[in-house]
Design a protein around this motif. Structure first.
Motif, PDB file in Angstrom:
ATOM      1  N   ALA A  73     -40.446 -63.208  96.259  1.00 17.73           N
ATOM      2  CA  ALA A  73     -41.007 -64.521  95.929  1.00 17.73           C
ATOM      3  C   ALA A  73     -39.960 -65.597  96.192  1.00 17.73           C
ATOM      4  CB  ALA A  73     -41.453 -64.541  94.476  1.00 17.73           C
ATOM      5  N   GLU A  74     -40.414 -66.784  96.590  1.00 22.89           N
ATOM      6  CA  GLU A  74     -39.484 -67.822  97.016  1.00 22.89           C
ATOM      7  C   GLU A  74     -38.459 -68.177  95.951  1.00 22.89           C
ATOM      8  OE1 GLU A  74     -41.154 -71.572  98.318  1.00 22.89           O
ATOM      9  OE2 GLU A  74     -39.181 -72.229  98.998  1.00 22.89           O
ATOM     10  N   GLU A  75     -38.890 -68.403  94.730  1.00 25.00           N
ATOM     11  CA  GLU A  75     -37.964 -68.927  93.720  1.00 25.00           C
ATOM     12  C   GLU A  75     -37.162 -67.847  93.005  1.00 25.00           C
ATOM     13  OE1 GLU A  75     -37.648 -71.886  94.220  1.00 25.00           O
ATOM     14  OE2 GLU A  75     -39.576 -72.407  95.113  1.00 25.00           O
ATOM     15  N   ILE A  88     -44.685 -64.142  98.192  1.00 26.20           N
ATOM     16  CA  ILE A  88     -45.309 -65.207  97.400  1.00 26.20           C
ATOM     17  C   ILE A  88     -44.621 -66.550  97.628  1.00 26.20           C
ATOM     18  CG2 ILE A  88     -45.788 -65.988  95.034  1.00 26.20           C
ATOM     19  CD1 ILE A  88     -45.411 -62.929  94.255  1.00 26.20           C
ATOM     20  N   ASP A  89     -45.415 -67.548  97.972  1.00 28.63           N
ATOM     21  CA  ASP A  89     -44.949 -68.933  97.920  1.00 28.63           C
ATOM     22  C   ASP A  89     -45.843 -69.632  96.897  1.00 28.63           C
ATOM     23  OD1 ASP A  89     -44.190 -71.529  98.184  1.00 28.63           O
ATOM     24  OD2 ASP A  89     -43.970 -71.443 100.364  1.00 28.63           O
ATOM     25  N   PRO A  90     -45.301 -69.906  95.705  1.00 30.86           N
ATOM     26  CA  PRO A  90     -46.160 -70.427  94.633  1.00 30.86           C
ATOM     27  C   PRO A  90     -46.613 -71.856  94.889  1.00 30.86           C
ATOM     28  CG  PRO A  90     -43.868 -70.519  93.967  1.00 30.86           C
ATOM     29  CD  PRO A  90     -43.900 -69.800  95.295  1.00 30.86           C
ATOM     30  N   LEU A  91     -45.852 -72.563  95.719  1.00 31.38           N
ATOM     31  CA  LEU A  91     -46.185 -73.961  96.035  1.00 31.38           C
ATOM     32  C   LEU A  91     -45.660 -74.235  97.434  1.00 31.38           C
ATOM     33  CD1 LEU A  91     -46.920 -76.911  95.686  1.00 31.38           C
ATOM     34  CD2 LEU A  91     -45.073 -77.171  94.048  1.00 31.38           C
ATOM     35  N   ASP A  92     -46.529 -74.131  98.406  1.00 34.24           N
ATOM     36  CA  ASP A  92     -46.126 -74.434  99.781  1.00 34.24           C
ATOM     37  C   ASP A  92     -46.506 -75.879 100.056  1.00 34.24           C
ATOM     38  OD1 ASP A  92     -45.086 -73.627 102.404  1.00 34.24           O
ATOM     39  OD2 ASP A  92     -47.101 -74.193 103.036  1.00 34.24           O
ATOM     40  N   GLY A  93     -45.471 -76.702 100.221  1.00 32.08           N
ATOM     41  CA  GLY A  93     -45.694 -78.142 100.338  1.00 32.08           C
ATOM     42  C   GLY A  93     -45.111 -78.863  99.121  1.00 32.08           C
ATOM     43  N   PRO A 228     -40.194 -66.154 105.307  1.00 36.78           N
ATOM     44  CA  PRO A 228     -41.309 -65.191 105.425  1.00 36.78           C
ATOM     45  C   PRO A 228     -42.528 -65.569 104.581  1.00 36.78           C
ATOM     46  CG  PRO A 228     -39.265 -64.054 104.767  1.00 36.78           C
ATOM     47  CD  PRO A 228     -38.907 -65.493 104.967  1.00 36.78           C
ATOM     48  N   TRP A 229     -42.299 -66.073 103.358  1.00 32.62           N
ATOM     49  CA  TRP A 229     -43.434 -66.393 102.471  1.00 32.62           C
ATOM     50  C   TRP A 229     -44.222 -67.614 102.943  1.00 32.62           C
ATOM     51  CZ3 TRP A 229     -38.431 -65.621 100.503  1.00 32.62           C
ATOM     52  CH2 TRP A 229     -37.627 -66.761 100.521  1.00 32.62           C
ATOM     53  N   ASP A 230     -43.631 -68.427 103.838  1.00 34.76           N
ATOM     54  CA  ASP A 230     -44.382 -69.572 104.387  1.00 34.76           C
ATOM     55  C   ASP A 230     -45.495 -69.102 105.325  1.00 34.76           C
ATOM     56  OD1 ASP A 230     -42.686 -71.623 103.288  1.00 34.76           O
ATOM     57  OD2 ASP A 230     -41.230 -71.231 104.871  1.00 34.76           O
ATOM     58  N   VAL A 231     -45.259 -67.982 106.002  1.00 33.80           N
ATOM     59  CA  VAL A 231     -46.144 -67.597 107.111  1.00 33.80           C
ATOM     60  C   VAL A 231     -46.900 -66.289 106.895  1.00 33.80           C
ATOM     61  CG1 VAL A 231     -44.735 -68.835 108.799  1.00 33.80           C
ATOM     62  CG2 VAL A 231     -44.265 -66.414 108.361  1.00 33.80           C
TER      63      VAL A 231
HETATM   64 CA    CA Z   1     -43.123 -72.814 101.727  1.00 36.36          CA
END
Ligand code: CA
Ligand code: IPD
Ligand code: CA
Length: 282
Positions: A73-75, A88-93, A228-231
């Motif tokens: 996960a990102e964070e 997991i990207d919990p908030l993309d943007g 990786p979690w962005d795409v």
């Molecule tokens: Ca992202």
């Protein structure tokens, strides 16, 4: 011993539940932006308690429903493990979110590892994105896809656009904004696209950029320097919508290193041809 067979329908249900839980947290903060505590990870790399809490909510559900699978996960990090791993990207943007721009999403993907069995009895030869869930809470649009089954926007099946060339395409991208080390490779591609398409958009959520390629709003998309979690989720959704989503360098089975191009069967090869001359030699 852990079964090699991946119950992907159950995994999809878990990911949809988790995406809604994460989005509920984002939306509860979206209306009180001034109160958010924002940290800078580095220049132009922001994170808020909304990102962290949404991620916790997503992880809690996925851990409970699929304890046998890995989580990245990102964070909070994590590592690949078991027969498949959640990305997991919990908030993309995040930048959009923090500026009140309603273009962001929760993005959750499951990557099955080589050896896992998805359908029939044949184990996968290489890592394969098998589930993608991207939820846009502002439009209440849920993009889902399952490997070998298809892609949906809410209840409706989606497919990529029919554009046959870049000259009849609207394409999306992301400009460098934090890491400029690849600008020299990227800028000539942007220049080409500006001059050879109907228009270029940069809305600031890679996950939604890919989801919008899958449902035909964009005819193509490319970006460099992502994570990786962005795409991951967008890759499954585009592929199941009949499109192509690949690693720009043609090294990996999915764009895990964050160099990605996507489009339909005409536009994706055209984007690939646009990009290749500008890449640094391997
Ligand atoms: Ca992202
Ligand atoms: C970002 C968005 C953006 C892209 C960035 C990503 P984040 O994700 O996807 O469109 O250009 O490179 O990092 O940081 O908001 O999760
Ligand atoms: Ca994020």
């Amino acid at each position: 011993m852990q079964s090699l067979r991946l119950p992907i329908s159950d995994c999809l249900d878990a990911a949809v539940t988790a995406a809604h839980a994460g989005a509920a947290i984002l939306q509860s903060y979206a209306h009180n932006r001034a109160e958010l505590v924002i940290d800078k990870k580095m220049r132009n790399d922001l994170v808020s308690q909304a990102d962290r809490e949404a991620e916790e909510a997503v992880i809690e559900i996925l851990r409970e429903r699929t304890p046998q699978l890995g989580i990245v996960a990102e964070e909070s990090g994590g590592e690949t493990s078991g027969i498949a791993t959640w990305y997991i990207d919990p908030l993309d943007g995040t930048t959009n979110f923090l500026h009140g721009i309603p273009q962001y999403a929760v993005s959750i993907a499951l990557i099955a590892h080589a050896g896992a069995i998805i359908t029939g009895d044949t184990p996968l030869e290489h890592d394969t994105p098998v589930i993608g869930v991207i939820y846009d809470p502002n439009r209440e649009e849920l993009f889902t896809a399952m490997h070998g089954v298809g892609a949906w926007l809410n209840e409706r099946r989606i497919t990529c656009s029919q554009a046959e060339s870049l000259s009849e395409s609207v394409v999306a991208t992301g400009f460098p904004f934090r890491d400029f080390s690849f600008s020299e490779q990227y800028m000539p591609t942007l220049d080409y696209a500006i001059n050879n398409t109907r228009g270029v958009r940069r809305l600031g959520s890679a996950a939604l950029d890919l989801a919008w390629v899958a449902c035909g709003r964009y005819d193509g998309y490319w970006e460099m320097g992502l994570a990786p979690w962005d795409v991951a989720a967008g890759t499954v959704i585009v592929r199941e919508a009949g499109g192509i989503c690949e690693d720009i360098h043609h090294r990996d089975p999915w764009p895990i290193r964050g160099y990605v191009y996507a489009g339909n069967l005409h536009t994706a090869p055209a984007l690939d041809a646009m990009i290749q001359p500008h890449l640094n030699p391997k």
